[in-house]
Design an enzyme around this catalytic site. Structure first.
Site, PDB file in Angstrom:
ATOM      1  N   HIS A 125       1.548   3.023  -3.341  1.00 52.36           N
ATOM      2  CA  HIS A 125       0.501   3.722  -4.093  1.00 52.36           C
ATOM      3  C   HIS A 125       0.757   5.213  -4.216  1.00 52.36           C
ATOM      4  O   HIS A 125       0.477   5.816  -5.235  1.00 52.36           O
ATOM      5  CB  HIS A 125      -0.855   3.557  -3.399  1.00 52.36           C
ATOM      6  CG  HIS A 125      -1.600   2.339  -3.823  1.00 52.36           C
ATOM      7  ND1 HIS A 125      -2.034   2.149  -5.107  1.00 52.36           N
ATOM      8  CD2 HIS A 125      -2.008   1.245  -3.130  1.00 52.36           C
ATOM      9  CE1 HIS A 125      -2.674   0.990  -5.195  1.00 52.36           C
ATOM     10  NE2 HIS A 125      -2.669   0.419  -4.008  1.00 52.36           N
TER      11      HIS A 125
ATOM     12  N   GLU B  65      -8.504   1.783   6.214  1.00 52.60           N
ATOM     13  CA  GLU B  65      -9.093   1.312   4.958  1.00 52.60           C
ATOM     14  C   GLU B  65      -8.961  -0.216   4.858  1.00 52.60           C
ATOM     15  O   GLU B  65      -9.931  -0.912   4.605  1.00 52.60           O
ATOM     16  CB  GLU B  65      -8.361   1.987   3.785  1.00 52.60           C
ATOM     17  CG  GLU B  65      -8.901   1.560   2.447  1.00 52.60           C
ATOM     18  CD  GLU B  65      -7.995   1.949   1.283  1.00 52.60           C
ATOM     19  OE1 GLU B  65      -6.814   2.275   1.487  1.00 52.60           O
ATOM     20  OE2 GLU B  65      -8.490   1.902   0.138  1.00 52.60           O
ATOM     21  N   HIS B  66      -7.723  -0.700   5.060  1.00 54.14           N
ATOM     22  CA  HIS B  66      -7.484  -2.155   5.039  1.00 54.14           C
ATOM     23  C   HIS B  66      -6.925  -2.574   6.388  1.00 54.14           C
ATOM     24  O   HIS B  66      -6.006  -1.931   6.896  1.00 54.14           O
ATOM     25  CB  HIS B  66      -6.419  -2.542   4.011  1.00 54.14           C
ATOM     26  CG  HIS B  66      -6.699  -2.059   2.634  1.00 54.14           C
ATOM     27  ND1 HIS B  66      -6.060  -0.979   2.082  1.00 54.14           N
ATOM     28  CD2 HIS B  66      -7.543  -2.518   1.690  1.00 54.14           C
ATOM     29  CE1 HIS B  66      -6.500  -0.783   0.847  1.00 54.14           C
ATOM     30  NE2 HIS B  66      -7.414  -1.696   0.589  1.00 54.14           N
TER      31      HIS B  66
ATOM     32  N   HIS C 115     -52.064  21.077   7.435  1.00 51.30           N
ATOM     33  CA  HIS C 115     -51.850  19.620   7.401  1.00 51.30           C
ATOM     34  C   HIS C 115     -53.111  18.913   7.912  1.00 51.30           C
ATOM     35  O   HIS C 115     -53.615  17.970   7.308  1.00 51.30           O
ATOM     36  CB  HIS C 115     -50.674  19.204   8.293  1.00 51.30           C
ATOM     37  CG  HIS C 115     -49.320  19.511   7.748  1.00 51.30           C
ATOM     38  ND1 HIS C 115     -48.893  20.787   7.512  1.00 51.30           N
ATOM     39  CD2 HIS C 115     -48.288  18.697   7.404  1.00 51.30           C
ATOM     40  CE1 HIS C 115     -47.652  20.757   7.055  1.00 51.30           C
ATOM     41  NE2 HIS C 115     -47.263  19.488   6.973  1.00 51.30           N
TER      42      HIS C 115
ATOM     43  N   ASP D 192      -7.396  -6.441  -3.635  1.00 56.02           N
ATOM     44  CA  ASP D 192      -7.237  -5.356  -4.613  1.00 56.02           C
ATOM     45  C   ASP D 192      -7.644  -5.813  -6.011  1.00 56.02           C
ATOM     46  O   ASP D 192      -8.176  -5.028  -6.792  1.00 56.02           O
ATOM     47  CB  ASP D 192      -5.771  -4.903  -4.678  1.00 56.02           C
ATOM     48  CG  ASP D 192      -5.460  -3.830  -3.656  1.00 56.02           C
ATOM     49  OD1 ASP D 192      -6.390  -3.353  -2.991  1.00 56.02           O
ATOM     50  OD2 ASP D 192      -4.275  -3.471  -3.530  1.00 56.02           O
TER      51      ASP D 192
ATOM     52  N   GLN E 127       0.825  -1.216   0.000  1.00 58.70           N
ATOM     53  CA  GLN E 127       0.000   0.000   0.000  1.00 58.70           C
ATOM     54  C   GLN E 127       0.851   1.254   0.000  1.00 58.70           C
ATOM     55  O   GLN E 127       0.478   2.267  -0.584  1.00 58.70           O
ATOM     56  CB  GLN E 127      -0.958   0.005   1.193  1.00 58.70           C
ATOM     57  CG  GLN E 127      -1.953  -1.133   1.136  1.00 58.70           C
ATOM     58  CD  GLN E 127      -2.630  -1.241  -0.234  1.00 58.70           C
ATOM     59  OE1 GLN E 127      -3.465  -0.433  -0.587  1.00 58.70           O
ATOM     60  NE2 GLN E 127      -2.261  -2.257  -1.018  1.00 58.70           N
TER      61      GLN E 127
HETATM   62  N1  NAD Z   1      -8.983   4.099  -1.545  1.00 59.50           N
HETATM   63  C1  NAD Z   1      -9.091   3.356  -2.644  1.00 59.50           C
HETATM   64  O1  NAD Z   1      -9.993   2.573  -2.789  1.00 59.50           O
HETATM   65  C2  NAD Z   1      -8.050   3.509  -3.731  1.00 59.50           C
HETATM   66  C3  NAD Z   1      -8.007   2.626  -4.845  1.00 59.50           C
HETATM   67  C4  NAD Z   1      -7.047   2.847  -5.855  1.00 59.50           C
HETATM   68  C5  NAD Z   1      -6.171   3.934  -5.747  1.00 59.50           C
HETATM   69  N2  NAD Z   1      -6.253   4.710  -4.636  1.00 59.50           N
HETATM   70  C6  NAD Z   1      -5.472   5.928  -4.490  1.00 59.50           C
HETATM   71  O2  NAD Z   1      -5.718   6.689  -5.664  1.00 59.50           O
HETATM   72  C7  NAD Z   1      -4.651   7.598  -5.814  1.00 59.50           C
HETATM   73  C8  NAD Z   1      -4.232   7.681  -7.262  1.00 59.50           C
HETATM   74  O3  NAD Z   1      -3.482   8.855  -7.387  1.00 59.50           O
HETATM   75  P1  NAD Z   1      -2.760   9.277  -8.729  1.00 59.50           P
HETATM   76  O4  NAD Z   1      -2.074  10.557  -8.433  1.00 59.50           O
HETATM   77  O5  NAD Z   1      -1.976   8.115  -9.207  1.00 59.50           O
HETATM   78  O6  NAD Z   1      -3.911   9.495  -9.792  1.00 59.50           O
HETATM   79  P2  NAD Z   1      -5.211  10.441  -9.818  1.00 59.50           P
HETATM   80  O7  NAD Z   1      -5.856  10.131 -11.122  1.00 59.50           O
HETATM   81  O8  NAD Z   1      -6.025  10.276  -8.597  1.00 59.50           O
HETATM   82  O9  NAD Z   1      -4.669  11.917  -9.838  1.00 59.50           O
HETATM   83  C9  NAD Z   1      -4.032  12.457 -10.949  1.00 59.50           C
HETATM   84  C10 NAD Z   1      -4.579  13.854 -11.211  1.00 59.50           C
HETATM   85  O10 NAD Z   1      -4.245  14.713 -10.126  1.00 59.50           O
HETATM   86  C11 NAD Z   1      -4.151  16.030 -10.625  1.00 59.50           C
HETATM   87  N3  NAD Z   1      -3.047  16.704  -9.966  1.00 59.50           N
HETATM   88  C12 NAD Z   1      -1.785  16.240  -9.789  1.00 59.50           C
HETATM   89  N4  NAD Z   1      -1.035  17.174  -9.172  1.00 59.50           N
HETATM   90  C13 NAD Z   1      -1.834  18.244  -8.962  1.00 59.50           C
HETATM   91  C14 NAD Z   1      -1.635  19.527  -8.342  1.00 59.50           C
HETATM   92  N5  NAD Z   1      -0.461  19.879  -7.826  1.00 59.50           N
HETATM   93  N6  NAD Z   1      -2.679  20.375  -8.298  1.00 59.50           N
HETATM   94  C15 NAD Z   1      -3.889  20.021  -8.803  1.00 59.50           C
HETATM   95  N7  NAD Z   1      -4.124  18.835  -9.398  1.00 59.50           N
HETATM   96  C16 NAD Z   1      -3.115  17.960  -9.457  1.00 59.50           C
HETATM   97  C17 NAD Z   1      -3.921  15.945 -12.108  1.00 59.50           C
HETATM   98  O11 NAD Z   1      -4.950  16.630 -12.767  1.00 59.50           O
HETATM   99  C18 NAD Z   1      -4.000  14.458 -12.448  1.00 59.50           C
HETATM  100  O12 NAD Z   1      -4.855  14.215 -13.533  1.00 59.50           O
HETATM  101  C19 NAD Z   1      -3.563   7.138  -4.867  1.00 59.50           C
HETATM  102  O13 NAD Z   1      -3.589   8.025  -3.759  1.00 59.50           O
HETATM  103  C20 NAD Z   1      -4.000   5.748  -4.435  1.00 59.50           C
HETATM  104  O14 NAD Z   1      -3.559   5.446  -3.138  1.00 59.50           O
HETATM  105  C21 NAD Z   1      -7.167   4.557  -3.661  1.00 59.50           C
HETATM  106  N1  HSO Z   2      -5.177  -0.746  -2.742  1.00 60.58           N
HETATM  107  C1  HSO Z   2      -5.973   0.179  -3.525  1.00 60.58           C
HETATM  108  C2  HSO Z   2      -7.042   0.726  -2.607  1.00 60.58           C
HETATM  109  O1  HSO Z   2      -6.507   1.453  -1.597  1.00 60.58           O
HETATM  110  C3  HSO Z   2      -6.621  -0.441  -4.720  1.00 60.58           C
HETATM  111  C4  HSO Z   2      -5.679  -0.918  -5.772  1.00 60.58           C
HETATM  112  C5  HSO Z   2      -5.834  -0.872  -7.119  1.00 60.58           C
HETATM  113  N2  HSO Z   2      -4.768  -1.469  -7.657  1.00 60.58           N
HETATM  114  C6  HSO Z   2      -4.009  -1.878  -6.712  1.00 60.58           C
HETATM  115  N3  HSO Z   2      -4.524  -1.538  -5.547  1.00 60.58           N
HETATM  116 ZN    ZN Z   3      -3.458  -1.546  -3.735  1.00 60.81          ZN
END
Ligand code: NAD
Ligand code: HSO
Ligand code: ZN
Length: 428
Positions: free
Chosen positions: A257, A322-323, A415, A356, A254
């Site tokens: 990510h 979350e997990h 009413h 996941d 995690q």
């Molecule tokens: N909780 C869940 O179920 C789950 C599942 C999968 C992924 N995740 C999380 O999702 C997230 C994915 O993040 P990511 O960044 O890879 O992709 P993302 O698509 O969430 O974010 C990317 C976007 O953020 C914007 N951005 C980046 N920097 C910026 C700034 N300085 N100001 C304004 N906008 C900005 C851009 O427009 C870009 O398109 C991770 O935090 C991961 O842990 C959570």
């Molecule tokens: N662990 C993420 C949720 O927090 C979900 C994910 C997508 N791909 C891999 N992991």
């Molecule tokens: Zn994951």
């Protein structure tokens, strides 16, 4: 990893989500897209995704999807298809039916379930491609019967040109027909308020980084949202029977990510705490996304030492992770005491990535302590309910006086009269 005392951890609740600068940036983006529509959407896409688009190129074409199929390998395709079967099977169990009760006096009371009409799913793509999140978003909506499912994802996945073909194929496999190449807060605002190119939706679901999470919170009310699924979190509860290498691997799963992801071990064993810290350092150095994982381990990683299991569990319930992985001698025996967690992984072979990708339960889960009051994405997220009330003349006559008493008690004469007019006409 930092060692902290479990009994102190999480006693104060962190209410701030994101830095003041991030909150301000998102506020500006959301407001600009609401007012200016496509113009602001394209401007922020250029600024934050470094991709220059025009309004006509926002929508993903059928040709792109066909060509994406040529760029994905067969092993991926067969694995994602099998995962989709598992996810569908799990979510079909959540489907509820409308119901109506008919009383002997003819009264009918019930609850009618209707799918939402148009739902927007956010698929993250800033740092990495998440085709698995496409399935986790889309399949529950389909099971609920949502007719229009729209996907948005950043235009340059993981900083590389174009949307990752695996995302497009996962979406096509899941049956999504409408996809747009926009990400971040600007995509969330476009879905919420609509632009000339992107018609508005009723609900926005899906995980994302802090900008996405804050934007979802900002548009809530104009549209519905699922929980705020932000940067990933894992908590492992372990005793000295657990395998330190497994725990370290799962914590890092995690941590990789996001720089803001958190990874925490809660244990009663100092020996295990030391072994896990050593393992984390050893495994970390070998990871391809070492920099991200190192940042999250250094800033949001910790080992919490508890004197007793009761103290350990109390800390976990305060964190509402979350997990949660449970790696103790009798893991099933702990379940009854866990009050707050998005998903619970039991025993040494239920490693977090099992959930996941493949097992079937949803991986879009509440983060940042919101598992205290919210749930994984599920079929109910895509369904709304209407109450059904049918009173026969007989039922109204039997109960009208009581209804009027309650109305007049509240000072609401109109009413009461809405009932009275019916009773009087019948009584002559
Ligand atoms: N909780 C869940 O179920 C789950 C599942 C999968 C992924 N995740 C999380 O999702 C997230 C994915 O993040 P990511 O960044 O890879 O992709 P993302 O698509 O969430 O974010 C990317 C976007 O953020 C914007 N951005 C980046 N920097 C910026 C700034 N300085 N100001 C304004 N906008 C900005 C851009 O427009 C870009 O398109 C991770 O935090 C991961 O842990 C959570
Ligand atoms: N662990 C993420 C949720 O927090 C979900 C994910 C997508 N791909 C891999 N992991
Ligand atoms: Zn994951």
């Amino acid at each position: 990893m930092r060692k902290l005392r479990a009994e102190q951890f999480g006693l104060t609740r962190e209410v701030e989500y994101g830095t003041p600068e991030q909150n301000e940036a998102v506020k500006q983006i959301v407001e600009a897209v609401r007012i200016e529509g496509d113009e602001a959407l394209l401007r922020y896409t250029e600024q934050h995704d470094r991709v220059k688009l025009d309004a006509g190129s926002l929508r993903v074409t059928d040709e792109e999807i066909q060509s994406a199929y040529k760029n994905v390998d067969d092993a991926f395709l067969s694995a994602i298809r099998e995962a989709a079967v598992n996810i569908r099977k799990f979510h079909e169990k959540q489907l509820r039916q409308s119901w109506v009760d008919v009383e002997p006096d003819g009264t009918m009371l019930g609850q009618l379930l209707r799918p939402l009409k148009r739902v927007g799913v956010y698929v993250p793509g800033g740092k990495a491609a998440y085709p698995s999140s496409v399935l986790m978003n889309v399949i529950p909506a389909q099971v609920a019967g949502v007719p229009e499912i729209v996907m948005v994802t950043p235009p340059a996945t993981g900083g590389k040109a174009g949307i990752d073909p695996y995302i497009l194929v996962a979406a096509a496999e899941a049956g999504v027909k409408e996809m747009y190449r926009v990400g971040g807060a600007q995509a969330v605002a476009a879905l919420a308020y609509g632009t000339a190119s992107i018609p508005p939706v009723d609900k926005i679901c899906g995980p994302g980084n802090i900008y996405v999470a804050l934007a979802k919170r900002a548009v809530f009310g104009a549209v519905d949202i699922d929980s705020i699924a932000g940067p990933s979190e894992i908590v492992v509860l372990a005793d000295d029977t657990a395998d330190a290498a497994y725990i370290a691997a799962d914590l890092l799963s995690q941590a990789e990510h996001d720089e803001m992801a958190s990874a925490i071990l809660v244990t009663t064993s100092t020996k295990l705490a030391d072994a896990v810290s050593v393992e984390v350092a050893r495994q970390l150095a070998t990871l391809p996304r070492e920099t991200i994982a190192r940042h999250s381990i250094d800033n949001h990683g910790a080992v919490l030492l508890a004197d007793t299991m009761a103290e350990a569990i109390a800390a976990i319930n305060r964190m509402a992770p979350e997990h949660l992985e449970i790696m103790v001698a009798e893991p099933m025996s702990m379940l009854g005491q866990i009050e707050n967690a998005g998903a619970i992984f039991v025993g040494p072979y239920s490693s977090e990535p099992v959930g996941d990708y493949f097992a079937g339960p949803n991986h879009i889960l509440p983060t940042n302590g919101t598992a205290r009051f919210s749930s994984p994405v599920n079929v109910d997220d895509f369904v709304k309910k209407s109450s059904l009330i049918y009173y026969s003349k007989e039922a109204l006559f039997a109960n009208g006086d009581k209804i009027m008493t309650l109305a007049r008690h509240e000072g609401l004469e109109a009413h009461a009269r809405a009932i009275e007019i019916r009773l009087e006409r019948e009584r002559g």
